[in-house]
Design a protein around this motif. Structure first.
Motif, PDB file in Angstrom:
ATOM      1  N   SER A  62      48.279   1.568  -4.464  1.00 55.25           N
ATOM      2  CA  SER A  62      48.038   2.632  -5.443  1.00 55.25           C
ATOM      3  C   SER A  62      48.110   2.030  -6.842  1.00 55.25           C
ATOM      4  N   ILE A  64      48.547   2.808 -10.622  1.00 55.41           N
ATOM      5  CA  ILE A  64      49.054   3.883 -11.469  1.00 55.41           C
ATOM      6  C   ILE A  64      48.830   3.518 -12.934  1.00 55.41           C
ATOM      7  N   GLU A  90      43.740   3.289  -4.299  1.00 57.86           N
ATOM      8  CA  GLU A  90      43.480   4.518  -5.043  1.00 57.86           C
ATOM      9  C   GLU A  90      43.862   4.293  -6.491  1.00 57.86           C
ATOM     10  N   ILE A  92      45.354   6.233  -9.785  1.00 61.60           N
ATOM     11  CA  ILE A  92      46.054   7.436 -10.228  1.00 61.60           C
ATOM     12  C   ILE A  92      46.229   7.364 -11.741  1.00 61.60           C
ATOM     13  N   LYS A 141      38.284   7.727  -4.748  1.00 64.36           N
ATOM     14  CA  LYS A 141      39.531   6.977  -4.897  1.00 64.36           C
ATOM     15  C   LYS A 141      40.333   7.398  -6.130  1.00 64.36           C
ATOM     16  N   ALA A 164      51.591   8.782  -5.277  1.00 69.74           N
ATOM     17  CA  ALA A 164      50.974   7.651  -4.583  1.00 69.74           C
ATOM     18  C   ALA A 164      51.083   7.786  -3.068  1.00 69.74           C
ATOM     19  N   THR A 165      50.030   7.396  -2.374  1.00 69.54           N
ATOM     20  CA  THR A 165      49.989   7.524  -0.912  1.00 69.54           C
ATOM     21  C   THR A 165      50.248   6.205  -0.189  1.00 69.54           C
ATOM     22  N   TYR A 166      50.167   5.074  -0.902  1.00 72.80           N
ATOM     23  CA  TYR A 166      50.319   3.781  -0.242  1.00 72.80           C
ATOM     24  C   TYR A 166      51.705   3.184  -0.460  1.00 72.80           C
ATOM     25  N   TYR A 169      52.327  -0.360  -5.007  1.00 78.64           N
ATOM     26  CA  TYR A 169      51.623   0.179  -6.165  1.00 78.64           C
ATOM     27  C   TYR A 169      51.564  -0.864  -7.271  1.00 78.64           C
ATOM     28  N   LYS A 264      56.802   0.078  -3.235  1.00 85.22           N
ATOM     29  CA  LYS A 264      57.108   1.438  -3.683  1.00 85.22           C
ATOM     30  C   LYS A 264      58.452   1.930  -3.150  1.00 85.22           C
TER      31      LYS A 264
END
Length: 489
Positions: A62, A64, A90, A92, A141, A164-166, A169, A264
Motif C-alpha cells: 500500500s 500512502i 494500491e 492511498i 488501484k 491499507a489492505t496489504y 506499506y 504494517k
C-alpha cells in the motif's frame, strides 16, 4: 584566565571537528562495503521483476501519500504513483483537510465517488469523513481518504494505515516521482533475508531541474537553483554515505518519510506514528526499533543505494527556512522522546552508537557552531584569537568537506552511472556546490536550526506547514473548474 579559556575553546573545537571527520571517514568505508555487497546481492531490476512478478505469494504494498493544498502538482503526482510497475499495490491519497481545489481536481480527473467502507482505527488519527474510489477501472488501484485536518503528516500516515489492505506499506509525499521498478527493488530484500525486514529506506534525490512527463522522470539534471543544488548534494551525502554506512551494521538511523517501506503490523503494534510529530519518519523508526528490541524480536533494516524517488526541494530562501526550522523542531522531539535509549545495550547499535552520535553531531552541532561563531567574534574584539589554531581548524574542516563531496560524487557515479543527462556538467555543479556550501549554505542551515530549536522551546509554529511547489508543468486540461464535492448519505 582569558588565555586559558581561549586555548581550551580551541582544543574543544579541534577535537570535536576531528572526531566528526573521523566518523565520516568510517562511514565512507562502511558505505563502500555496503555498495559492494548490494552489487553482489541485488540483480538488475528487470531480473528482479522476472523473478517476482508471477510469484504466487508475492506480498502486496500500500502506497500512502498524505497531502495538504497540493492542487498544483496533485494530478501529475498521483499519475506517477499509479504508473509504478508491480502486480499488487494500491495508492492511498490522504487529504488532510485541504482548503484549495485539490479534492475537486482529484474527483474530476480520476472519476471518484464516495463508497461505503468498513473503517477500523488500528492507530489513532483524526476522524475520517469520506473514502472515495474511482468509477473508472483504469484507476481501480486508487483510494482517496478525506479526513479532518490535523496539521501533521504523521496523522495522515496513520489514517492511511487504517485503510491499507496489504501487509506492507510505503509512506511517501505526493510531490514525489517514483522509479517504475521501485517496489520490486524494495521487496527484494524482504524476500531475500532470513531475518524479518521491518523497514527499507529508498535513496531520494531532488527533482528540481529534472524533466518529468506523465509522472515519469525522463531526464535527470542537477538544478541551477542554488538552494536545490545544495540540497541535492546534501541528499547524496546523507543517503550514499550516512544512511548506507550505518545500514550495513543494521543501524539505519532514519527511513525517509519521502519514500519509506515498513511492515504494517509491526508499525501498528508499535503504536503508529506519534501524534503531532514533525519528524514522523525518524520517530516511527525509533518506535519500531524499540518495540522489536523490547519484545526480543530479531529484525533487519535496509538502505537501497540506487535512487528510487525524486522529490521537489526548496527553491527559495523562505521555503528552505520553513523546511529547516521544521526539521530542527522535529529533531528536538526525537531527542525528547527517544534519547533515553542511548547507551542501553538492549537497543544494540541504535542505542549504543546511533543515538549518542545523533545527539552529539546532529543535535548539538548547531549549538556548538553558533557558540563558536559568537566566541570567535568576542576573541576578535578582544584581540585574543589564536590565528594559527583558527586557520588550522578552518582549513582542516574545509578540506575534509571537499573530500567528502568528491567521494560522494564517485559513489553516485558507481551506483548509477549515466544517471544524469550530461554527467560532466552535473557533477561539475555538485563539485561547485561543495566548494561554496561551507561558506554560504551551511551557515544558513545552522542559523535556521537554532531558530527551530527556539521555536520548539516556545512552542511556535508546531504544524506540518506547506512548501510552495513549482510543479512539472500543466495538469490535464479536461478538469472542470467549478466542480463541487457531492456526498451521499
Amino acid at each position: 584566565m582569558f588565555e586559558t579559556i581561549s586555548e581550551f575553546f580551541g582544543y574543544v573545537v579541534f577535537f570535536y571537528s576531528s572526531l566528526l571527520i573521523i566518523s565520516y571517514m568510517i562511514l565512507i568505508v562502511r558505505s563502500y562495503k555496503a555498495q559492494a555487497d548490494a552489487r553482489l546481492d541485488t540483480p538488475d531490476p528487470t531480473a528482479i521483476k522476472y523473478l517476482l512478478k508471477d510469484a504466487p505469494y508475492l506480498p502486496g504494498v500500500s502506497i500512502i501519500a498524505p497531502a495538504y493544498n497540493e492542487e498544483k502538482t496533485i494530478i501529475t503526482n498521483v499519475n506517477s504513483l499509479l504508473a509504478i510497475d508491480y502486480p499488487k499495490f494500491e495508492v492511498i491519497v490522504v487529504n488532510d483537510g485541504s482548503t484549495d481545489n485539490m479534492m475537486n481536481l482529484l474527483i474530476d480527473t480520476f472519476e471518484l465517488e464516495e463508497v461505503p467502507f468498513i473503517y477500523h482505527e488500528y492507530v489513532e488519527c483524526q476522524p475520517v469523513k469520506t473514502i472515495f474510489k474511482s468509477k473508472n477501472p483504469e484507476y481501480s488501484k486508487l483510494t482517496v481518504v478525506d479526513k479532518v485536518r490535523a496539521g501533521y503528516k504523521a496523522d495522515g500516515n496513520n489514517a492511511g494505515i487504517n485503510v491499507a489492505t496489504y501487509d506492507y506499506y510505503i509512506s511517501t509525499d505526493v510531490d514525489c516521482v517514483i522509479e517504475p521498478f521501485a517496489l520490486y527493488r524494495m521487496m527484494w530484500p524482504v524476500i531475500l533475508h532470513s531475518r524479518k525486514v521491518i523497514g527499507v529506506s529508498a535513496t531520494m534525490l531532488i527533482s528540481n531541474g529534472c524533466k518529468v512527463e506523465d509522472g515519469r522522470l525522463v531526464e535527470a539534471n542537477v538544478s541551477k537553483n542554488p538552494f536545490a543544488m545544495f540540497q541535492q548534494l546534501e541528499y547524496l551525502r546523507s543517503f550514499l554515505i550516512g544512511k548506507l554506512g550505518w545500514s550495513c551494521d543494521n543501524m539505519l538511523p532514519n527511513i525517509s518519510g519521502g519514500f519509506g517501506f515498513y511492515d504494517k503490523q509491526v508499525v501498528i503494534q508499535a503504536g503508529g506514528y506519534g501524534k503531532g510529530s514533525l519528524a514522523e519518519d525518524m520517530d516511527m523508526l525509533m518506535k519500531v526499533i524499540r518495540y522489536m528490541s523490547e519484545t526480543n524480536q530479531g529484525y533487519r533494516l535496509i538502505q537501497i543505494p540506487q535512487a528510487l524517488c525524486w522529490t521537489e526541494g526548496p527553491g527559495s530562501l523562505s521555503s528552505l527556512y520553513r523546511q529547516r526550522t521544521r526539521w530542527a523542531k522535529g529533531l528536538c522531539q526525537i531527542m525528547r522522546d527517544h534519547l533515553k535509549i542511548a547507551f542501553r545495550p538492549k537497543y544494540k547499535g541504535i542505542g549504543m552508537l546511533v543515538m549518542p552520535y545523533m545527539f552529539l553531531f546532529e543535535f548539538c552541532a548547531p549549538i556548538i557552531e553558533i557558540s563558536g561563531f559568537l566566541f570567535t567574534i568576542w576573541l576578535l574584539l578582544t584581540d585574543g584569537i589564536n590565528w594559527q589554531t583558527f586557520w588550522l581548524i578552518y582549513v582542516l574542516i574545509y578540506l575534509a568537506a571537499q573530500l567528502i563531496t568528491i567521494t560522494v560524487c564517485l559513489f553516485d557515479y558507481t551506483v548509477a552511472s549515466a544517471r544524469w543527462k550530461n554527467e560532466s556538467k552535473n557533477y561539475g555543479h555538485l563539485l561547485i556546490a561543495g566548494l561554496l556550501e561551507p561558506i554560504f549554505y551551511h551557515p544558513l542551515i545552522t542559523l535556521f536550526s537554532i531558530i527551530g530549536y527556539i521555536q520548539f522551546i516556545f512552542n511556535i509554529n508546531m504544524g506540518w506547514g506547506q512548501m510552495k511547489r513549482q510543479g512539472f508543468g500543466k495538469e490535464k486540461k479536461n478538469i472542470r473548474k467549478k466542480s463541487t464535492i457531492v456526498r451521499t448519505k
